[in-house]
Structure formats: C-alpha cells, structure tokens
Design a protein around this motif. Structure first.
Motif, PDB file in Angstrom:
ATOM      1  N   ARG A  53      -1.900   5.022  -4.575  1.00 40.00           N
ATOM      2  CA  ARG A  53      -2.903   4.719  -5.597  1.00 40.00           C
ATOM      3  C   ARG A  53      -3.247   6.033  -6.300  1.00 40.00           C
ATOM      4  NH1 ARG A  53      -7.222   7.227  -3.906  1.00 40.00           N
ATOM      5  NH2 ARG A  53      -7.960   7.159  -1.752  1.00 40.00           N
ATOM      6  N   PRO A  54      -3.812   5.974  -7.496  1.00 39.95           N
ATOM      7  CA  PRO A  54      -4.222   7.215  -8.169  1.00 39.95           C
ATOM      8  C   PRO A  54      -5.232   7.976  -7.318  1.00 39.95           C
ATOM      9  CG  PRO A  54      -4.232   5.375  -9.703  1.00 39.95           C
ATOM     10  CD  PRO A  54      -4.024   4.784  -8.331  1.00 39.95           C
ATOM     11  N   ARG A  58       1.901  16.997  -4.673  1.00 43.51           N
ATOM     12  CA  ARG A  58       2.572  16.783  -5.947  1.00 43.51           C
ATOM     13  C   ARG A  58       3.543  15.608  -5.829  1.00 43.51           C
ATOM     14  NH1 ARG A  58       4.446  23.133  -6.074  1.00 43.51           N
ATOM     15  NH2 ARG A  58       2.376  24.026  -5.650  1.00 43.51           N
ATOM     16  N   GLY A  59       4.031  15.139  -6.962  1.00 33.96           N
ATOM     17  CA  GLY A  59       4.988  14.044  -6.937  1.00 33.96           C
ATOM     18  C   GLY A  59       4.404  12.809  -6.269  1.00 33.96           C
ATOM     19  N   PHE A  60       5.216  12.177  -5.408  1.00 32.84           N
ATOM     20  CA  PHE A  60       4.729  11.011  -4.676  1.00 32.84           C
ATOM     21  C   PHE A  60       3.560  11.358  -3.766  1.00 32.84           C
ATOM     22  CE2 PHE A  60       9.282   9.287  -5.013  1.00 32.84           C
ATOM     23  CZ  PHE A  60       8.961   8.523  -6.129  1.00 32.84           C
ATOM     24  N   TRP A  61       3.504  12.614  -3.314  1.00 30.55           N
ATOM     25  CA  TRP A  61       2.457  13.044  -2.385  1.00 30.55           C
ATOM     26  C   TRP A  61       1.093  13.118  -3.058  1.00 30.55           C
ATOM     27  CZ3 TRP A  61       4.004  13.924   2.698  1.00 30.55           C
ATOM     28  CH2 TRP A  61       5.395  13.937   2.894  1.00 30.55           C
ATOM     29  N   TYR A  90      -0.057  10.560  -4.670  1.00 31.08           N
ATOM     30  CA  TYR A  90      -0.553   9.181  -4.631  1.00 31.08           C
ATOM     31  C   TYR A  90      -0.668   8.617  -3.223  1.00 31.08           C
ATOM     32  CZ  TYR A  90       0.645   9.755  -9.508  1.00 31.08           C
ATOM     33  OH  TYR A  90       0.721  10.229 -10.785  1.00 31.08           O
ATOM     34  N   THR A  91       0.028   9.202  -2.275  1.00 34.37           N
ATOM     35  CA  THR A  91      -0.079   8.803  -0.866  1.00 34.37           C
ATOM     36  C   THR A  91       0.215  10.024  -0.003  1.00 34.37           C
ATOM     37  OG1 THR A  91       0.957   7.540   0.922  1.00 34.37           O
ATOM     38  CG2 THR A  91       2.279   7.896  -1.048  1.00 34.37           C
ATOM     39  N   ARG A  92      -0.522  10.166   1.082  1.00 31.31           N
ATOM     40  CA  ARG A  92      -0.300  11.320   1.958  1.00 31.31           C
ATOM     41  C   ARG A  92       0.989  11.186   2.749  1.00 31.31           C
ATOM     42  NH1 ARG A  92      -5.821  10.255   3.242  1.00 31.31           N
ATOM     43  NH2 ARG A  92      -5.451   9.971   5.475  1.00 31.31           N
ATOM     44  N   HIS A  93       1.569   9.995   2.772  1.00 30.56           N
ATOM     45  CA  HIS A  93       2.771   9.763   3.567  1.00 30.56           C
ATOM     46  C   HIS A  93       3.756   8.861   2.812  1.00 30.56           C
ATOM     47  CE1 HIS A  93       0.813  11.662   6.996  1.00 30.56           C
ATOM     48  NE2 HIS A  93      -0.258  10.948   6.685  1.00 30.56           N
ATOM     49  N   PRO A  94       4.359   9.362   1.732  1.00 28.20           N
ATOM     50  CA  PRO A  94       5.308   8.522   0.982  1.00 28.20           C
ATOM     51  C   PRO A  94       6.533   8.130   1.797  1.00 28.20           C
ATOM     52  CG  PRO A  94       5.385  10.812   0.223  1.00 28.20           C
ATOM     53  CD  PRO A  94       4.200  10.700   1.127  1.00 28.20           C
ATOM     54  N   ASN A  95       6.920   8.981   2.753  1.00 26.69           N
ATOM     55  CA  ASN A  95       8.085   8.630   3.584  1.00 26.69           C
ATOM     56  C   ASN A  95       7.760   7.465   4.515  1.00 26.69           C
ATOM     57  OD1 ASN A  95       6.262  10.328   4.841  1.00 26.69           O
ATOM     58  ND2 ASN A  95       7.815  11.612   5.825  1.00 26.69           N
ATOM     59  N   ALA A 152      13.176   8.802   0.273  1.00 31.12           N
ATOM     60  CA  ALA A 152      14.106   9.874  -0.076  1.00 31.12           C
ATOM     61  C   ALA A 152      13.473  10.834  -1.081  1.00 31.12           C
ATOM     62  CB  ALA A 152      15.391   9.282  -0.642  1.00 31.12           C
ATOM     63  N   GLY A 153      12.750  10.281  -2.062  1.00 25.34           N
ATOM     64  CA  GLY A 153      12.094  11.133  -3.052  1.00 25.34           C
ATOM     65  C   GLY A 153      11.026  12.009  -2.422  1.00 25.34           C
ATOM     66  N   GLY A 154      10.225  11.426  -1.528  1.00 29.41           N
ATOM     67  CA  GLY A 154       9.199  12.209  -0.845  1.00 29.41           C
ATOM     68  C   GLY A 154       9.794  13.308   0.011  1.00 29.41           C
TER      69      GLY A 154
END
Length: 267
Positions: free
Chosen positions: A255-256, A177-180, A182-187, A155-157
């Motif tokens: 990951r960072p 930015r945000g969750f994106w 740290y991962t290219r696909h947070p959803n 939901a955040g992504g």
C-alpha cells in the motif's frame, strides 16, 4: 493414483533432504537447506507431472510455474549465501544443541522443511491425480496472473535489495525504495501470491481444492513463524531507523506509505 503421487513426491523430497543433510554435516553448514527449499517443490512438481494421470495441460502448467519459481529462488539464494558461512539462525541452534546438532538437525531442520514442502505443494500433487476439465478455465488464468504478480514482487524485491546492499554507502541503512517502499517484505508477499496462484490453477479440479491447506500453511509461516515475525524480531537493533520504517510502511500487503507526522504538520 492420489496415493501413488503423494508417496512418490514424499520419496523424492526425502531423498533430496537426506542428501542435503549429509552434505551439511560434511561442510558444517546447515544454511544450504535454504537453497534446497525451492528445489524441493520442483521435485514434487516434476514427480506429479511424471506419475499423475490427470489431463496433461494442467500438470504441465503447474510443473512450469513451480519449476520457474523454485529454480529462480534456489539460484538466487545460492548466489547470495554460498561462501558467507552458516546463517546466524543455525549458528544459534548449533550452540544450543552442542555436539549432537549434526544429528538433531536431521529432524528439526531437514525433515521439518521436507514435510512443509509436501504440505505446501498439496495443490500440485492432489490435482495431478484428479479427474477434471481437460482445458484450463478462467480460474487457472486468474491463478497464473496472481503467480506472475508474486514472481515480479519476489524477484524484483530480491534484485532491488541486492543492489542496495552492494552500495557501501547503504551500510546499516533501511531499504525503503522500489517495492520496499510499499511493503516491508515484498519477497514474502511474492511467495504468498505465487502459492495462492498455484492453488487457483489446481482448484479447477475437485481434489485440487483440498490443497487449500498448502497456501494456508505457507501464509501462516510467512506471517507468524519463519517470515515476517522472525525477521523483525531483532532487526530494530541492527537497523536504528527501522522503527520509523515500520510506522510508515505496510508489513505485508503493499500500500502507499503513510505520511510522517512531521509532513502532516508542515502541510
């Protein structure tokens, strides 16, 4: 009782997909199947709650977890997709199959997705007919926590990406930015966590453990079939800076981000 739950769930999903298919034929837009994807799992969860005879606390918890996830996803996709025409994936299929696509789509799109719903939701339906502990144990608690992580990422992504796209200055740019960041696909990572969390809740019952097939199939599709692999197949042509994004950002598990080579040289 297991067979009764499975048959009832299959009947509910089949009815949902046939109705959705008929609507898609009328409006010539197969994309509506994406909106119904989350609702199909809600059908399974509600059916399992109503038909199953396992201890009620677990059935209720699973219905709540699946219901919140599925309704949120359906609402978001409806808000994002409705009024924007048919998705390019389905337009390509329509051109390939020609005038018979309306019929072919019943099997290749709607029946296939309905089957996937039933497979992925096996932890829910199997545990609904299982003799097991009446109370929820530590595995269920862990499952709820993992589910929560998944919902936050998904939901955040989605929210972060929607805000990014709403700014005309970001046209053609890469969201990092945000969750994106740290991962290219947070959803997709969120989906992964949601369904492994649901499995953990179900796994405190014997039959529920056999539902491991569900999150395994979901993981394969997210990573290799219709998730990461499909989305990144041509995104580089539409987003020139995406190659750099790939170099520094994890494809799936957060990951960072890696430091750019130029940053390392200047430090």
């Amino acid at each position: 009782m297991t067979g009764t739950v499975l048959l009832a769930s299959a009947a509910g999903v089949a009815a949902l997909m046939v109705v959705t298919w008929l609507i898609s034929v009328a409006i010539r837009d197969v994309s509506i199947v994406d909106i119904v994807w989350g609702l199909g799992f809600v059908v399974v969860a509600v059916t399992s709650l109503a038909v199953g005879d396992a201890p009620g606390a677990r059935r209720t918890l699973l219905a709540v977890l699946v219901g919140l996830w599925g309704v949120r996803l359906a609402a978001y996709l409806a808000w994002r997709n409705l009024g924007h025409g048919e998705d390019r994936r389905y337009q390509k299929m329509r051109r390939h199959h020609g005038p018979w696509f309306w019929l072919i789509s019943l099997g290749t799109v709607f029946a296939l997705q309905g089957l996937l719903m039933l497979v992925v939701s096996l932890p829910v339906s199997l545990s609904a007919a299982a003799d097991g502990p009446v109370s929820l144990g530590p595995l269920a608690v862990l499952g709820v926590l993992l589910w929560l992580v998944g919902v936050v990422f998904e939901a955040g992504g989605d929210l972060q990406l929607a805000r990014f796209k709403a700014d005309p200055a970001n046209e053609g740019q890469v969201m990092d930015r945000g969750f994106w960041r740290y991962t290219r696909h947070p959803n997709y990572f969120g989906d992964f966590c949601v369904w492994w969390g649901i499995f953990l809740v179900a796994a405190e019952t014997g039959p529920g453990r056999w539902g491991v097939l569900g999150p395994v199939v979901m993981t394969i599709f997210l990573l290799k079939v219709s998730g990461v692999a499909m989305l990144e197949r041509d995104i580089g042509r539409r987003r020139p800076k995406y190659a750099d994004y790939i170099e520094r950002t994890s494809a799936f598990f957060p990951r960072p981000p890696k430091r750019a080579a130029s940053d390392g040289a200047s430090s």
